[in-house]
Write an enzyme that holds these catalytic residues in place. Structure first.
Site, PDB file in Angstrom:
ATOM      1  N   ALA A  69       0.812  -1.221   0.000  1.00  0.00           N
ATOM      2  CA  ALA A  69       0.000   0.000   0.000  1.00  0.00           C
ATOM      3  C   ALA A  69       0.847   1.274   0.000  1.00  0.00           C
ATOM      4  O   ALA A  69       0.443   2.280  -0.587  1.00  0.00           O
ATOM      5  CB  ALA A  69      -0.947  -0.007   1.190  1.00  0.00           C
ATOM      6  N   GLN A 179      -6.966  -0.916   5.198  1.00  0.00           N
ATOM      7  CA  GLN A 179      -7.568  -1.499   6.410  1.00  0.00           C
ATOM      8  C   GLN A 179      -9.036  -1.878   6.212  1.00  0.00           C
ATOM      9  O   GLN A 179      -9.704  -2.230   7.187  1.00  0.00           O
ATOM     10  CB  GLN A 179      -7.422  -0.540   7.600  1.00  0.00           C
ATOM     11  CG  GLN A 179      -5.986  -0.215   7.991  1.00  0.00           C
ATOM     12  CD  GLN A 179      -5.245  -1.373   8.685  1.00  0.00           C
ATOM     13  OE1 GLN A 179      -5.824  -2.411   9.002  1.00  0.00           O
ATOM     14  NE2 GLN A 179      -3.960  -1.193   8.912  1.00  0.00           N
ATOM     15  N   HIS A 199      -0.238  -8.048   3.149  1.00  0.00           N
ATOM     16  CA  HIS A 199       0.153  -8.624   4.442  1.00  0.00           C
ATOM     17  C   HIS A 199      -0.799  -8.289   5.592  1.00  0.00           C
ATOM     18  O   HIS A 199      -0.647  -8.803   6.700  1.00  0.00           O
ATOM     19  CB  HIS A 199       1.608  -8.259   4.792  1.00  0.00           C
ATOM     20  CG  HIS A 199       1.838  -6.840   5.199  1.00  0.00           C
ATOM     21  ND1 HIS A 199       2.033  -6.482   6.504  1.00  0.00           N
ATOM     22  CD2 HIS A 199       1.937  -5.696   4.478  1.00  0.00           C
ATOM     23  CE1 HIS A 199       2.247  -5.175   6.562  1.00  0.00           C
ATOM     24  NE2 HIS A 199       2.193  -4.673   5.342  1.00  0.00           N
ATOM     25  N   THR A 235      11.794  -6.352 -12.574  1.00  0.00           N
ATOM     26  CA  THR A 235      11.306  -7.734 -12.662  1.00  0.00           C
ATOM     27  C   THR A 235      10.179  -7.953 -11.665  1.00  0.00           C
ATOM     28  O   THR A 235      10.299  -7.589 -10.494  1.00  0.00           O
ATOM     29  CB  THR A 235      12.472  -8.707 -12.370  1.00  0.00           C
ATOM     30  OG1 THR A 235      13.519  -8.408 -13.283  1.00  0.00           O
ATOM     31  CG2 THR A 235      12.044 -10.158 -12.522  1.00  0.00           C
ATOM     32  N   CYS A 321       4.334   2.217  11.017  1.00  0.00           N
ATOM     33  CA  CYS A 321       5.242   2.951  10.120  1.00  0.00           C
ATOM     34  C   CYS A 321       5.768   4.242  10.762  1.00  0.00           C
ATOM     35  O   CYS A 321       6.597   4.934  10.195  1.00  0.00           O
ATOM     36  CB  CYS A 321       4.547   3.274   8.804  1.00  0.00           C
ATOM     37  SG  CYS A 321       4.154   1.806   7.890  1.00  0.00           S
TER      38      CYS A 321
HETATM   39  N1  PMP Z   1      -1.990   2.550   4.628  1.00  0.00           N
HETATM   40  C1  PMP Z   1      -2.509   2.112   5.777  1.00  0.00           C
HETATM   41  C2  PMP Z   1      -3.819   2.666   6.236  1.00  0.00           C
HETATM   42  C3  PMP Z   1      -1.839   1.152   6.530  1.00  0.00           C
HETATM   43  O1  PMP Z   1      -2.356   0.732   7.687  1.00  0.00           O
HETATM   44  C4  PMP Z   1      -0.593   0.665   6.069  1.00  0.00           C
HETATM   45  C5  PMP Z   1       0.193  -0.356   6.869  1.00  0.00           C
HETATM   46  N2  PMP Z   1       0.793   0.186   8.025  1.00  0.00           N
HETATM   47  C6  PMP Z   1      -0.093   1.137   4.847  1.00  0.00           C
HETATM   48  C7  PMP Z   1      -0.819   2.077   4.155  1.00  0.00           C
HETATM   49  C8  PMP Z   1       1.203   0.636   4.291  1.00  0.00           C
HETATM   50  O2  PMP Z   1       1.060  -0.661   3.795  1.00  0.00           O
HETATM   51  P1  PMP Z   1       2.315  -1.504   3.318  1.00  0.00           P
HETATM   52  O3  PMP Z   1       2.940  -2.066   4.558  1.00  0.00           O
HETATM   53  O4  PMP Z   1       1.749  -2.570   2.429  1.00  0.00           O
HETATM   54  O5  PMP Z   1       3.220  -0.600   2.567  1.00  0.00           O
END
Ligand code: PMP
Length: 376
Positions: A69, A179, A199, A235, A321
């Site tokens: 994402a 989400q 994931h 790739t 994050c």
């Molecule tokens: N957007 C939201 C709302 C998320 O909760 C997350 C995951 N923390 C992400 C984006 C990022 O997803 P990814 O780990 O696949 O980059």
């Protein structure tokens, strides 16, 4: 161990793991190679794309495989902004988006001179349609509003927001749907584009996809390769892309059962927390049942998180994050909570494999930790 951090990530589904391992071992050719081993890989990948598109009622050509994402958000937001900047340089997002959305918007402002409006959220963490309407301008080219917030679970009314965007501007409407996929029913047809991750629904890490309506152009982040319609050079991660169809299928098939189970866990935890002193709940009752954010008014998030960790309980404070920064949750501040409450927040996030016993165990440990802390 109690894993109450499924908004952060989930373990692989056993069926996904089995298929993934099989593909990884057997189909090692580059999906762009022209000999049979290559074309068989490419066929499997295109079949996966087709299945995902069919499940989401969109065209195959509207699904682009990405690394997740974050990449989908970045590719879409910067890609649209750069491709359509001659139409206008005004872009809109909300104050509680994931860091990958926030990062793309702030870079577009600081490096490329775009004008960004951050629409506020209300106390429930939701964008009010009237606020979005006020922010739209003639030169707005993109609006990006998340479906479900990853820290508090607030759910935006995408149908109404989309209508506002379409009736009042020429802007494209994007949503970070990370989400919501596999957790709540939603209608992709009201969106022009959306980001997804594997994931969070028992799929592979470093895997996801972007939905983008066929007529929308993007400037690619990684150019020079023919993969994904030339919008994502390099790739292909074909084992992950191939098992993505199975991942999404399993998640969608069991959505209703899992949601009902998680709703029970959420109610149970909410009721237990309401009986406790020094605990306040930050997630509104209308929020996704998968996420429950709370603050313990006698200690900081960090202390509570560590104490729970010592007892084998995994939860998060803020988004994963952003977990390495010490600041209070920006999301809670944007919802109008004060600095203290925002720095005392933890996020409990469920999956279908959690149990009521785990909820009771969590509450018992929380009470013990708070008692020990008060004595100190
Ligand atoms: N957007 C939201 C709302 C998320 O909760 C997350 C995951 N923390 C992400 C984006 C990022 O997803 P990814 O780990 O696949 O980059």
């Amino acid at each position: 161990m109690i894993f109450f951090d499924s908004a952060s990530t989930t373990p692989l589904h056993p069926e996904v793991l089995k298929t993934y391992t099989h593909i990884l071992g057997k189909y090692y050719a580059n999906s762009d190679s022209l000999y049979d081993l290559g074309t068989s890989v490419s066929n499997l990948m295109e079949q996966s794309r087709e299945i995902i598109a069919k499940m989401l009622h969109v065209k195959d050509s509207e699904i682009l495989f990405t690394s997740g994402a974050s990449e989908s958000n970045s590719l879409l937001i910067k890609g649209i902004a750069l491709a359509y900047q001659t139409r206008g340089k005004h872009i809109i997002t909300s104050t509680v988006e994931h860091s990958s959305v926030m990062g793309a918007f702030s870079q577009l402002a600081s490096v490329f001179g775009f004008d960004v409006t951050y629409v506020p959220v209300n106390q429930r963490g939701i964008v009010e349609p009237e606020e979005l309407k006020k922010a739209l301008r003639k030169d707005t080219i993109l609006v990006s509003i998340m479906a479900v917030n990853n820290e508090v679970g607030s759910m935006n009314d995408l149908v109404t927001l989309s209508k506002i965007v379409k009736e009042n501007s020429r802007a494209f409407f994007h949503s970070d749907c990370t989400q919501i996929l596999g957790k709540h029913p939603f209608d992709l047809s009201v969106l022009d584009c959306a980001s997804f991750s594997a994931h969070k629904i028992h799929g592979c890490k470093g895997s996801g996809f972007l939905y983008k309506k066929e007529n929308i152009s993007l400037i690619p982040l990684i150019n020079g390769g023919q993969q994904e319609q030339g919008l994502r050079g390099g790739t292909s991660n074909h084992p992950a892309n191939i098992v993505l169809a199975k991942t999404v299928r399993i998640a969608l098939e069991s959505l209703q059962d899992h949601l009902e189970h998680v709703q029970k866990l959420n109610h149970l935890l909410r009721n237990e927390l309401l009986k406790m002193e020094d605990i306040v709940i930050n997630s509104d009752e209308s929020a996704s049942a998968y996420i429950l954010n709370l603050s313990c008014t006698c200690m900081t998030s960090e202390i509570l998180l560590n104490a729970l960790n010592e007892r084998g309980i995994c939860v998060s404070a803020k988004s994963t994050c952003h977990s390495k920064t010490k600041e209070a949750s920006e999301v809670l501040l944007a919802m109008g909570f004060d600095q203290k409450r925002a720095s005392q927040a933890i996020r409990v996030s469920f999956s279908e494999s959690n149990t009521p016993e785990e909820v009771y165990e969590f509450v018992k440990n929380l009470k013990e930790i708070m008692n020990e802390y008060r004595i100190k």
